[in-house]
Design an enzyme around this catalytic site. Sequence first.
Site, mmCIF file in Angstrom:
data_model
loop_
_atom_site.group_PDB
_atom_site.id
_atom_site.type_symbol
_atom_site.label_atom_id
_atom_site.label_comp_id
_atom_site.label_asym_id
_atom_site.label_seq_id
_atom_site.Cartn_x
_atom_site.Cartn_y
_atom_site.Cartn_z
ATOM 1 N N HIS A 1 -22.442 -46.765 15.560
ATOM 2 C CA HIS A 1 -22.920 -48.084 15.126
ATOM 3 C C HIS A 1 -24.181 -48.552 15.854
ATOM 4 O O HIS A 1 -24.416 -48.245 17.011
ATOM 5 C CB HIS A 1 -21.819 -49.127 15.326
ATOM 6 C CG HIS A 1 -21.466 -49.313 16.774
ATOM 7 N ND1 HIS A 1 -22.084 -50.232 17.572
ATOM 8 C CD2 HIS A 1 -20.580 -48.666 17.560
ATOM 9 C CE1 HIS A 1 -21.595 -50.169 18.794
ATOM 10 N NE2 HIS A 1 -20.675 -49.212 18.818
ATOM 11 N N ASN B 1 -36.611 -35.506 14.686
ATOM 12 C CA ASN B 1 -35.787 -34.376 14.278
ATOM 13 C C ASN B 1 -34.577 -34.325 15.197
ATOM 14 O O ASN B 1 -34.724 -34.106 16.406
ATOM 15 C CB ASN B 1 -36.567 -33.067 14.358
ATOM 16 C CG ASN B 1 -35.743 -31.879 13.881
ATOM 17 O OD1 ASN B 1 -34.525 -31.933 13.778
ATOM 18 N ND2 ASN B 1 -36.422 -30.787 13.594
ATOM 19 N N ALA C 1 -31.736 -28.804 24.226
ATOM 20 C CA ALA C 1 -30.428 -28.457 23.677
ATOM 21 C C ALA C 1 -29.342 -28.652 24.733
ATOM 22 O O ALA C 1 -29.524 -28.300 25.896
ATOM 23 C CB ALA C 1 -30.433 -27.003 23.202
#
Length: 178
Positions: free
Chosen positions: A104, A113, A152
């Site tokens: 939310h 991206n 990552a």
Amino acid sequence: MEKIIVGAGRKKVMAINDLLIQYKHVDNKPGILIGIGDTRDNKRLAQLFRDAGFAFFSAINKEIVTSRQKILGEGITIGLGTILTCNISVGNHVIINIGCTISHDCFIGNHVNISPGCHLAGRVVIEDDVFVGIGASFIPKVKVGKESIIAAGACVTKDVPAGTMVAGVHAVIKKQLL
């Protein structure tokens, strides 16, 4: 409206220059979706096609309840298995890849991206031109400055200044980009 996807893969629908030449003098140009993950290329091509008079369409997975969102921009891609809860703002030319959860009151800027498997808790802000690597996670209320890179697997637990690359659990600055 005819639709054309512009991508970086080997199987392009049409070369960019050929597309621009073919539709240069056509009033009813096809809609464009830019499927390029590099935020700089995404931004450059969006401007190129906008200047040439093209409109953009979005590819939003049918499971997304768009009526529960605050703003969904143009030319966005939201992949399979992604969950958007409610009151989320997504800017223009954003890619939210497969299997992401966006909780939310999050704000995602333009030309962002978000790679597969990322998780944003509530009230996360991601400014323009940010790349988020696969599997990154964000605790509530953190802000990621423009033109940053989240590596990552990073776990973002505090604000990320504009133009920096962060990595690790807990994410720390690894490099200044600007």
